[in-house]
Design an enzyme around this catalytic site. Structure first.
Site, PDB file in Angstrom:
ATOM      1  N   LYS A 178      -6.836   0.424  11.096  1.00 52.77           N
ATOM      2  CA  LYS A 178      -6.607  -0.317   9.844  1.00 52.77           C
ATOM      3  C   LYS A 178      -7.375  -1.631   9.939  1.00 52.77           C
ATOM      4  CE  LYS A 178      -4.134   0.046   6.043  1.00 52.77           C
ATOM      5  NZ  LYS A 178      -3.789   1.306   5.373  1.00 52.77           N
TER       6      LYS A 178
HETATM    7  P1  NAD Z   1      -3.528  -1.788  -5.066  1.00 54.76           P
HETATM    8  O1  NAD Z   1      -4.109  -3.077  -4.643  1.00 54.76           O
HETATM    9  O2  NAD Z   1      -4.345  -0.889  -5.926  1.00 54.76           O
HETATM   10  O3  NAD Z   1      -2.118  -2.035  -5.797  1.00 54.76           O
HETATM   11  C1  NAD Z   1      -1.097  -2.791  -5.213  1.00 54.76           C
HETATM   12  C2  NAD Z   1      -0.010  -2.983  -6.265  1.00 54.76           C
HETATM   13  O4  NAD Z   1       1.112  -3.621  -5.657  1.00 54.76           O
HETATM   14  C3  NAD Z   1      -0.427  -3.880  -7.430  1.00 54.76           C
HETATM   15  O5  NAD Z   1       0.097  -3.375  -8.635  1.00 54.76           O
HETATM   16  C4  NAD Z   1       0.235  -5.223  -7.100  1.00 54.76           C
HETATM   17  O6  NAD Z   1       0.495  -6.001  -8.250  1.00 54.76           O
HETATM   18  C5  NAD Z   1       1.516  -4.738  -6.453  1.00 54.76           C
HETATM   19  N1  NAD Z   1       2.146  -5.740  -5.590  1.00 54.76           N
HETATM   20  C6  NAD Z   1       1.578  -6.493  -4.636  1.00 54.76           C
HETATM   21  N2  NAD Z   1       2.500  -7.312  -4.085  1.00 54.76           N
HETATM   22  C7  NAD Z   1       3.656  -7.059  -4.707  1.00 54.76           C
HETATM   23  C8  NAD Z   1       4.974  -7.581  -4.597  1.00 54.76           C
HETATM   24  N3  NAD Z   1       5.251  -8.534  -3.705  1.00 54.76           N
HETATM   25  N4  NAD Z   1       5.949  -7.074  -5.406  1.00 54.76           N
HETATM   26  C9  NAD Z   1       5.660  -6.119  -6.322  1.00 54.76           C
HETATM   27  N5  NAD Z   1       4.433  -5.590  -6.460  1.00 54.76           N
HETATM   28  C10 NAD Z   1       3.450  -6.054  -5.680  1.00 54.76           C
HETATM   29  O7  NAD Z   1      -3.106  -1.058  -3.700  1.00 54.76           O
HETATM   30  P2  NAD Z   1      -2.875   0.503  -3.461  1.00 54.76           P
HETATM   31  O8  NAD Z   1      -4.132   1.056  -2.910  1.00 54.76           O
HETATM   32  O9  NAD Z   1      -2.252   1.102  -4.638  1.00 54.76           O
HETATM   33  O10 NAD Z   1      -1.846   0.455  -2.252  1.00 54.76           O
HETATM   34  C11 NAD Z   1      -0.440   0.326  -2.464  1.00 54.76           C
HETATM   35  C12 NAD Z   1       0.302   0.758  -1.209  1.00 54.76           C
HETATM   36  O11 NAD Z   1      -0.060   2.117  -0.903  1.00 54.76           O
HETATM   37  C13 NAD Z   1      -0.029  -0.034   0.051  1.00 54.76           C
HETATM   38  O12 NAD Z   1       1.115  -0.091   0.869  1.00 54.76           O
HETATM   39  C14 NAD Z   1      -1.099   0.821   0.739  1.00 54.76           C
HETATM   40  O13 NAD Z   1      -1.184   0.578   2.121  1.00 54.76           O
HETATM   41  C15 NAD Z   1      -0.547   2.207   0.435  1.00 54.76           C
HETATM   42  N6  NAD Z   1      -1.541   3.271   0.516  1.00 54.76           N
HETATM   43  C16 NAD Z   1      -2.680   3.241  -0.236  1.00 54.76           C
HETATM   44  C17 NAD Z   1      -3.567   4.310  -0.152  1.00 54.76           C
HETATM   45  C18 NAD Z   1      -4.803   4.383  -1.015  1.00 54.76           C
HETATM   46  O14 NAD Z   1      -5.459   5.434  -1.020  1.00 54.76           O
HETATM   47  N7  NAD Z   1      -5.152   3.371  -1.753  1.00 54.76           N
HETATM   48  C19 NAD Z   1      -3.317   5.381   0.731  1.00 54.76           C
HETATM   49  C20 NAD Z   1      -2.135   5.372   1.471  1.00 54.76           C
HETATM   50  C21 NAD Z   1      -1.251   4.317   1.348  1.00 54.76           C
END
Ligand code: NAD
Length: 492
Positions: A178
């Site tokens: 990561k």
């Molecule tokens: P992103 O940046 O596209 O979206 C993040 C979202 O979380 C946004 O809507 C933001 O406003 C919200 N957010 C941030 N802090 C917050 C808080 N304190 N309270 C409420 N909402 C909050 O990110 P993403 O890619 O959608 O990732 C989201 C989660 O999924 C993370 O934990 C990431 O590690 C996990 N994840 C992502 C992927 C991927 O393919 N992108 C794969 C596996 C896991």
């Protein structure tokens, strides 16, 4: 790519009100939406504990305070400690080889880079980035890159370890890694963001590579950022090698070598698993209600794909605000709104609610898809759902987990539930290596098979050892790693 609709210079003549990272976050959250204080819809934040130590609530209210509150004053559980505790929990049940557990409890490599970037105004800023490679016994290190102002080495350690478990559960030939950069991308212009990404890639140098360590998108990073990483990496190798390194990064735009279905893959995987869970429980998704925390890549795609089953989205929380409409929120319409306005705040077809009401909202399914440690003992206690499908990494802290178990709320744990992203990243990597291009049906078909197979392994393990699904998922992952270590031995 989301519009970077916040100018670095404050057009309203506001001056930053604090110097710490958290205060900066709060200030910029206010700046992002460009709201006038008087037009703020939610009034004073009921959760805020800061009234006594600052005068901010008197001047700016509601969600901006929540954002600060969430980022800084909520009890912070060390995610890495939780990850290691979970490893030990699985070890106690299955009595894995202690030497192998000793290896798995440590990361392999940890890189911290500090590098300069020249900003639009000509000044130079020093930035800090991380890449932690947890384990590569099963294949090249693999894992996302996160851009967030509160990223630290412990968080990246934990997330890299979760990646090792995730790739092991899904039977893909990758290890876990990561990375993170300690910035809020919204603080920078697009040109600055490109320079930062390229300079970070350059600083990582040969610590990433198509057969060694392959980054992908995560919080606040996206296909555009992956394309810049690819281009920078390609520019540093000899002309002969250039086209052999397309797979140095996954989650690229299709035109730059990305895969069909990668952008929605994590959300798609979550929905495939919810479908499977519903089938196993004879539960009708057509009349189901659900809530989502985080409406970025993962949350918005999961919501849009749930809509295809006829399920109704009723509440959403993101960093800008919290909204509710019991009649249903159209995820496609909300996604368009978020694209334009940068968050769910002020969405006209729902009413604003607070963080506590969001967690109390009765629904069938809750999809946390934001950050870690959101389901705590406190929030789990008020959660009123049948299933938590963990889209985010580490959204539930150990105390929250105990409460979910006591309340008999089913959990599809993160390392299984959000593995759709890394599975389709693996497909993208394979397509790049073989110069192939698969269509969306083929990608979705293969994703469905791999993720449902993993679900069945976890479900059967939970039944066999009479343990919760999170522990079962760890048992599946660690068993696979133990086998590989035993077969290959420890060098020398
Ligand atoms: P992103 O940046 O596209 O979206 C993040 C979202 O979380 C946004 O809507 C933001 O406003 C919200 N957010 C941030 N802090 C917050 C808080 N304190 N309270 C409420 N909402 C909050 O990110 P993403 O890619 O959608 O990732 C989201 C989660 O999924 C993370 O934990 C990431 O590690 C996990 N994840 C992502 C992927 C991927 O393919 N992108 C794969 C596996 C896991």
């Amino acid at each position: 790519m989301k519009k970077n609709n916040r100018s670095k210079k404050d057009s309203k003549g506001l001056t930053p009100i604090a110097t710490t990272k958290e205060w900066k976050l709060l200030y910029f959250q206010h700046g992002r939406a460009g709201l006038e204080e008087s037009s703020h819809p939610t009034g004073l934040c009921r959760h805020c504990e800061l009234r006594d130590i600052c005068d901010l609530p008197k001047r700016r209210s509601g969600v901006w305070h929540c954002a600060f509150y969430k980022a800084s004053t909520r009890k912070k559980t060390n995610l890495y400690e939780s990850v290691i505790n979970q490893l030990e929990k699985a070890e106690d049940i299955v009595h894995f080889d202690r030497d192998i557990c000793k290896i798995l409890a440590e990361t392999t490599n940890e890189l911290i880079v500090h590098f300069p970037v020249k900003m639009d105004g000509g000044t130079v800023t020093m930035l800090t980035g991380y890449r932690v490679q947890h384990n590569n016994a099963l294949g090249p290190f693999k894992g996302g890159l996160r851009f967030h102002p509160l990223v630290d080495i412990d968080e990246i350690r934990a997330l890299s370890t979760l990646m090792t478990w995730k790739t092991a559960i899904t039977n893909i030939p990758f290890g876990g890694a990561k990375g993170g950069l300690q910035i809020d991308p919204a603080d920078y212009s697009i040109e600055e963001l490109e320079k930062i990404t390229r300079r970070f890639t350059f600083a990582l140098g040969n610590n990433i590579g198509p057969e060694y360590d392959i980054p992908a998108p995560d919080v606040n990073t996206n296909p555009q950022i992956m394309a810049w990483i690819l281009d920078t990496y390609m520019s540093t190798v000899t002309p002969n090698e250039r086209n052999r390194c397309l797979h140095v990064v996954t989650g690229k735009p299709i035109e730059a070598g990305g895969s069909q279905g990668r952008y929605k893959a994590t959300g798609q995987g979550i929905v495939f698993l919810i479908e499977k869970w519903a089938k196993d429980h004879a539960f009708n998704l057509k009349s189901a209600t659900f809530t989502v925390q985080g409406f970025g890549n993962v949350g918005s795609w999961a919501a849009r794909l749930m809509k295809k089953h006829g399920s109704k989205l009723i509440a959403v929380e993101d960093i800008t605000g919290v909204i509710l409409n019991k009649e249903g929120i159209d995820p496609d319409d909300l996604a368009d709104y978020v694209e334009e306005h940068g968050g769910v705040l002020d969405y006209p077809k729902a009413k604003p609610i607070d963080h506590e009401t969001f967690f109390k909202t009765k629904a069938d399914i809750f999809i946390p898809a934001a950050l870690e440690n959101q389901i705590t003992a406190e929030t789990a206690e008020i959660l009123n759902v049948k299933l938590v499908a963990e889209g985010a990494n580490g959204p539930t802290d150990p105390e929250g987990d105990k409460v979910l178990q006591r309340k008999k709320i089913d959990v599809i744990p993160d390392i299984l539930c959000n593995s759709g992203g890394v599975i389709v990243s693996y497909f993208e990597w394979l397509q790049n290596k073989r110069s192939e291009f698969w269509d969306l049906d083929e990608v979705d078909y293969k994703l469905h098979k791999m993720i449902v197979d993993a679900y069945e392994r976890v479900r059967d393990t939970a039944e066999k050892f009479k343990v919760d699904w999170r522990t079962a998922a760890h048992i599946v992952a660690i068993s696979r790693l133990e086998l590989v270590y035993k077969e290959r031995g420890i060098f020398p």
